[in-house]
Design a protein around this motif. Structure first.
Motif, PDB file in Angstrom:
ATOM      1  N   VAL A   3     -23.027  13.632  -7.046  1.00 62.64           N
ATOM      2  CA  VAL A   3     -22.752  13.267  -5.665  1.00 62.64           C
ATOM      3  C   VAL A   3     -22.670  14.467  -4.704  1.00 62.64           C
ATOM      4  O   VAL A   3     -23.007  14.289  -3.409  1.00 62.64           O
ATOM      5  CB  VAL A   3     -21.274  12.528  -5.848  1.00 62.64           C
ATOM      6  CG1 VAL A   3     -20.862  12.140  -4.403  1.00 62.64           C
ATOM      7  CG2 VAL A   3     -21.823  11.116  -6.642  1.00 62.64           C
ATOM      8  N   GLY A  15     -24.006  17.391  -4.836  1.00 58.37           N
ATOM      9  CA  GLY A  15     -25.157  18.118  -4.457  1.00 58.37           C
ATOM     10  C   GLY A  15     -25.318  19.436  -5.131  1.00 58.37           C
ATOM     11  O   GLY A  15     -26.010  20.157  -4.926  1.00 58.37           O
ATOM     12  N   ILE A  33     -24.622   9.193   1.035  1.00 59.99           N
ATOM     13  CA  ILE A  33     -23.262   9.363   1.713  1.00 59.99           C
ATOM     14  C   ILE A  33     -23.550   9.065   3.270  1.00 59.99           C
ATOM     15  O   ILE A  33     -24.182   9.717   4.048  1.00 59.99           O
ATOM     16  CB  ILE A  33     -22.852  10.819   1.514  1.00 59.99           C
ATOM     17  CG1 ILE A  33     -22.662  11.109  -0.014  1.00 59.99           C
ATOM     18  CG2 ILE A  33     -21.501  11.095   2.345  1.00 59.99           C
ATOM     19  CD1 ILE A  33     -22.403  12.590  -0.342  1.00 59.99           C
ATOM     20  N   SER A  74     -29.159  10.534   2.442  1.00 57.15           N
ATOM     21  CA  SER A  74     -29.822  10.851   0.795  1.00 57.15           C
ATOM     22  C   SER A  74     -29.183  12.121   0.507  1.00 57.15           C
ATOM     23  O   SER A  74     -29.465  13.283   1.361  1.00 57.15           O
ATOM     24  CB  SER A  74     -31.178  10.823   1.106  1.00 57.15           C
ATOM     25  OG  SER A  74     -31.729  11.452  -0.342  1.00 57.15           O
ATOM     26  N   VAL A  75     -28.514  12.372  -0.588  1.00 56.78           N
ATOM     27  CA  VAL A  75     -28.149  13.595  -1.123  1.00 56.78           C
ATOM     28  C   VAL A  75     -29.350  14.493  -1.318  1.00 56.78           C
ATOM     29  O   VAL A  75     -29.005  15.822  -1.102  1.00 56.78           O
ATOM     30  CB  VAL A  75     -27.329  13.179  -2.359  1.00 56.78           C
ATOM     31  CG1 VAL A  75     -26.837  14.794  -3.207  1.00 56.78           C
ATOM     32  CG2 VAL A  75     -25.899  12.773  -2.146  1.00 56.78           C
ATOM     33  N   LYS A  76     -30.255  13.976  -1.760  1.00 57.00           N
ATOM     34  CA  LYS A  76     -31.508  14.679  -2.137  1.00 57.00           C
ATOM     35  C   LYS A  76     -32.365  15.279  -0.916  1.00 57.00           C
ATOM     36  O   LYS A  76     -32.564  16.364  -0.725  1.00 57.00           O
ATOM     37  CB  LYS A  76     -32.501  13.782  -2.964  1.00 57.00           C
ATOM     38  CG  LYS A  76     -32.350  13.968  -4.498  1.00 57.00           C
ATOM     39  CD  LYS A  76     -33.296  13.052  -5.146  1.00 57.00           C
ATOM     40  CE  LYS A  76     -33.145  13.296  -6.379  1.00 57.00           C
ATOM     41  NZ  LYS A  76     -34.282  12.630  -7.544  1.00 57.00           N
ATOM     42  N   PRO A 103     -29.514  16.989   2.534  1.00 56.21           N
ATOM     43  CA  PRO A 103     -28.107  17.703   1.818  1.00 56.21           C
ATOM     44  C   PRO A 103     -27.055  18.144   2.733  1.00 56.21           C
ATOM     45  O   PRO A 103     -25.945  17.940   2.633  1.00 56.21           O
ATOM     46  CB  PRO A 103     -28.746  18.633   0.879  1.00 56.21           C
ATOM     47  CG  PRO A 103     -30.058  18.806   1.346  1.00 56.21           C
ATOM     48  CD  PRO A 103     -30.614  17.667   1.922  1.00 56.21           C
ATOM     49  N   CYS A 123     -25.075  15.268   4.394  1.00 61.27           N
ATOM     50  CA  CYS A 123     -24.032  14.813   3.116  1.00 61.27           C
ATOM     51  C   CYS A 123     -22.906  15.979   3.223  1.00 61.27           C
ATOM     52  O   CYS A 123     -21.700  15.578   3.134  1.00 61.27           O
ATOM     53  CB  CYS A 123     -24.581  14.619   1.823  1.00 61.27           C
ATOM     54  SG  CYS A 123     -25.853  13.422   2.062  1.00 61.27           S
ATOM     55  N   LYS A 124     -23.237  17.104   3.028  1.00 59.73           N
ATOM     56  CA  LYS A 124     -22.159  18.182   2.910  1.00 59.73           C
ATOM     57  C   LYS A 124     -21.211  18.241   4.282  1.00 59.73           C
ATOM     58  O   LYS A 124     -20.078  18.601   4.143  1.00 59.73           O
ATOM     59  CB  LYS A 124     -22.712  19.592   2.623  1.00 59.73           C
ATOM     60  CG  LYS A 124     -23.356  19.648   1.325  1.00 59.73           C
ATOM     61  CD  LYS A 124     -24.011  21.187   0.880  1.00 59.73           C
ATOM     62  CE  LYS A 124     -24.353  21.310  -0.660  1.00 59.73           C
ATOM     63  NZ  LYS A 124     -25.341  20.215  -1.070  1.00 59.73           N
ATOM     64  N   THR A 148     -18.357  15.696   3.376  1.00 60.34           N
ATOM     65  CA  THR A 148     -17.939  15.560   2.158  1.00 60.34           C
ATOM     66  C   THR A 148     -16.962  16.832   1.764  1.00 60.34           C
ATOM     67  O   THR A 148     -17.251  17.929   2.286  1.00 60.34           O
ATOM     68  CB  THR A 148     -19.107  15.252   1.158  1.00 60.34           C
ATOM     69  OG1 THR A 148     -20.019  14.278   1.440  1.00 60.34           O
ATOM     70  CG2 THR A 148     -18.470  15.195  -0.077  1.00 60.34           C
TER      71      THR A 148
END
Length: 241
Positions: free
Chosen positions: A53, A55, A66, A70-72, A75, A78-79, A82
């Motif tokens: 989740v 990464g 997130i 997409s985390v993929k 990234p 998302c970061k 998070t």
């Protein structure tokens, strides 16, 4: 109005060498304002899922989103929103506590006024203000855990992910963290955390999932999962099926 989906795990599978599935077709959704407990025995797949989740662990199949990113493939998006507190925080021991917190605030581009207010608030809550000038290398495990928590809260994340967050915290710090989690959720943060302390999960969470041998074997609202029983009783019942 439907709650906003902050974390979506869709058919997540992680295969290690020799075909061993550490996580097998895991799907769950954490919405804004949720405190979502992720429970299971050691080796059940909790940390594997959590590390995917946030990464730090690549995965074989499925998708993790997130706030729709997409985390993929996205990234960095998302970061930015998070925060992750691992079960054993790895901090820069040659920095002082305040240097580390300022470093994290710089990473997330937090202004001087906001960082000062948030550091003062959370360092006061966890009673480590007087130790912020000391080297992290001199901190106890519990102190490091508190510093890691404060660093995770500085940028007011939309998703807070914690792996066994209460291990190593004294009772007062545990109470403080639970109060902060409630406060954050009231503002719309989504919280996803693993724990094996079932009575804490029962009191704290509004939703829960039980994972066994990499597969989710039960999930739902705390009310539906317990149905007049304790979470411990519900856990043992599904574990033994």
């Amino acid at each position: 109005m439907a709650e906003k989906k902050v974390l979506e795990i869709r058919n997540y599978t992680k295969v290690y060498g020799a075909g061993k599935k550490a996580a097998d077709d895991v799907s769950l959704t954490v919405e804004a304002g949720d405190i979502y407990g992720f429970i299971g025995h050691n080796g059940a797949g909790k940390s594997t899922t959590i590390r995917a989740v946030v990464g730090v662990l690549d995965f074989t199949e499925g998708e993790i989103l997130i706030d729709g990113h997409s985390v993929k493939s996205e990234p960095m998006e998302c970061k930015k929103i998070t925060a992750y507190i691992p079960d054993n925080p790895d901090l820069y021991e040659n920095l002082t506590g305040i240097q580390y917190l300022n470093f994290i605030a710089d990473v997330f581009d937090i202004g001087a006024k906001e960082r000062e207010e948030r550091i003062a608030k959370y360092a006061g809550s966890f009673e480590i203000t007087d130790s912020l000038g000391d080297l992290i290398g001199s901190y106890s495990h519990g102190m490091k855990q508190k510093l890691a928590i404060i660093s995770a809260l500085i940028h007011e994340p939309k998703l807070l992910v914690l792996d066994e967050p209460f291990v190593g915290l004294d009772p007062k710090a545990t109470f403080t963290l639970k109060e902060i989690m409630h406060e954050m959720c009231a503002k719309g943060t989504a919280i996803f955390f693993s724990t094996h302390v079932l009575d804490v999960a029962e009191k704290l969470c509004n939703k829960v999932a039980i994972i066994k041998k990499g597969r989710i074997i039960a999930s739902g609202t705390m009310e539906d999962m317990t149905e007049g029983h304790s979470l411990e009783e519900a856990f043992l019942e599904v574990e033994n099926e």
